[in-house]
Design an enzyme around this catalytic site. Structure first.
Site, short mmCIF file in Angstrom:
data_model
loop_
_atom_site.label_atom_id
_atom_site.label_comp_id
_atom_site.label_asym_id
_atom_site.label_seq_id
_atom_site.Cartn_x
_atom_site.Cartn_y
_atom_site.Cartn_z
N ASP A 178 0.82 -1.21 0.00
CA ASP A 178 0.00 0.00 0.00
C ASP A 178 0.86 1.26 0.00
OD1 ASP A 178 0.97 -0.33 2.58
OD2 ASP A 178 -0.97 -0.78 3.46
N ASN A 226 -7.56 -2.82 14.38
CA ASN A 226 -8.95 -3.12 14.00
C ASN A 226 -9.04 -4.29 13.01
OD1 ASN A 226 -7.98 -2.03 11.65
ND2 ASN A 226 -9.52 -0.42 11.45
N HIS A 246 -7.29 -4.64 10.14
CA HIS A 246 -7.04 -4.38 8.72
C HIS A 246 -5.74 -5.03 8.27
CE1 HIS A 246 -4.84 -0.42 9.81
NE2 HIS A 246 -3.95 -1.12 9.15
N GLU A 287 -9.67 -2.02 5.06
CA GLU A 287 -10.28 -1.71 6.36
C GLU A 287 -11.56 -2.52 6.56
OE1 GLU A 287 -8.85 -0.04 8.59
OE2 GLU A 287 -8.14 1.93 7.96
C1 GLP Z 1 -0.73 0.37 8.63
C2 GLP Z 1 -0.44 -0.34 7.30
C3 GLP Z 1 -0.51 -1.82 7.43
C4 GLP Z 1 0.18 -2.23 8.71
C5 GLP Z 1 -0.66 -1.79 9.88
C6 GLP Z 1 -0.04 -2.03 11.23
O1 GLP Z 1 -1.76 1.27 8.57
N1 GLP Z 1 -1.26 0.06 6.23
O2 GLP Z 1 0.05 -2.44 6.29
O3 GLP Z 1 0.32 -3.62 8.78
O4 GLP Z 1 -1.10 -0.45 9.72
O5 GLP Z 1 0.99 -1.12 11.48
P1 GLP Z 1 1.97 -1.22 12.71
O6 GLP Z 1 2.90 -2.35 12.40
O7 GLP Z 1 2.68 0.10 12.72
O8 GLP Z 1 1.15 -1.47 13.90
#
Ligand code: GLP
Length: 241
Positions: free
Chosen positions: A67, A136, A138, A143
């Site tokens: 992404d 959440n 995702h 989402e």
């Molecule tokens: C972000 C990314 C995800 C990631 C997630 C968790 O928003 N889009 O690809 O896996 O949130 O992030 P973190 O590892 O900082 O908790």
């Protein structure tokens, strides 16, 4: 589904890097799906160290990032392009032509998404897809909602995600509200999926994703249907399992 519970974040990062290194060693021209966020930082640090010791070679590796924030140019310090450059690509011998990240500054997001899917399709399925998970549930920027999409698309970030990701920005107002994300198609089609989660803020999402019902309301729960899924957690993320 294979679950591995590590003592802490350090151990999780080493285990994830070893998993990735194994993939690269066994198939030097692997197509990888790569995540960003706080969780994989330790994995990237360890993988760069392995590369510097001469243990792995990125020459023939191809990467697709999950992404990118819509509206951020690749030089923006919070863009996922910048993250990937500074945490991995600038330190290894990957061919720049083999790096694919959705263009956050595109003037034509719909065409950019289609292009991304067309390019992925040229390489067949992803050999190893590495994922983090949002609190959440995702994955990528898919989402929770009534439906999920198969293809790369522009998605709205949920208020919880904007909140969680604001820690990387000076001001919450600066967090983009939209992102380009791979859909569930390439994730479910990947030959292997590795999901990483660290910390108590992920414990409830991990419990619901893997001990609960499969639902679009918790996108990671769809991974229960994947036939080659490995989950590496630290103890804190595993407390509710
Ligand atoms: C972000 C990314 C995800 C990631 C997630 C968790 O928003 N889009 O690809 O896996 O949130 O992030 P973190 O590892 O900082 O908790």
């Amino acid at each position: 589904m294979d679950f591995y519970i590590t003592k802490d974040y350090e151990e999780l990062s080493v285990a994830a890097a070893n998993f990735l290194a194994g993939q690269i060693t066994l198939k030097p021209n692997s197509v990888l799906g790569l995540p960003t966020g706080g969780t994989p930082l330790g994995m990237y640090k360890n993988i760069v160290a392995m590369y510097q010791k001469g243990h792995i070679d990125f020459e023939k590796i191809v990467t697709f990032n999950l992404d990118e924030y819509l509206g951020l140019n690749p030089q923006h310090p919070q863009s996922y392009s910048y993250y990937m450059a500074t945490n991995l690509f600038d330190h290894v011998n990957i061919d720049r032509n083999n790096i694919f990240i959705p263009d956050g500054k595109t003037q034509n997001p719909i065409e950019t998404c289609k292009d991304f899917d067309r390019t992925m399709a040229k390489f067949g399925s992803i050999d190893l897809m590495i994922l983090g998970i949002g609190a959440n549930g995702h994955i990528g920027f898919n989402e929770p909602g009534e439906t999920l999409q198969v293809n790369t698309h522009v998605g709205d970030l949920s208020p919880e995600t904007i909140d969680a990701n604001s820690r990387f920005f000076t001001d919450k107002e600066e967090v983009p509200q939209k992102a380009i994300t791979m859909g569930l198609g390439p994730i479910m089609k990947a030959k292997r999926v590795l999901l990483l989660a660290s910390g108590s803020s992920k414990a409830s999402a991990i419990k619901d994703a893997f001990n609960g019902k499969i639902t679009t309301g918790l996108p990671a729960s769809l991974l229960q249907l994947h036939c080659n899924l490995t989950v590496i957690l630290d103890q804190e993320a595993a407390t509710l399992l």
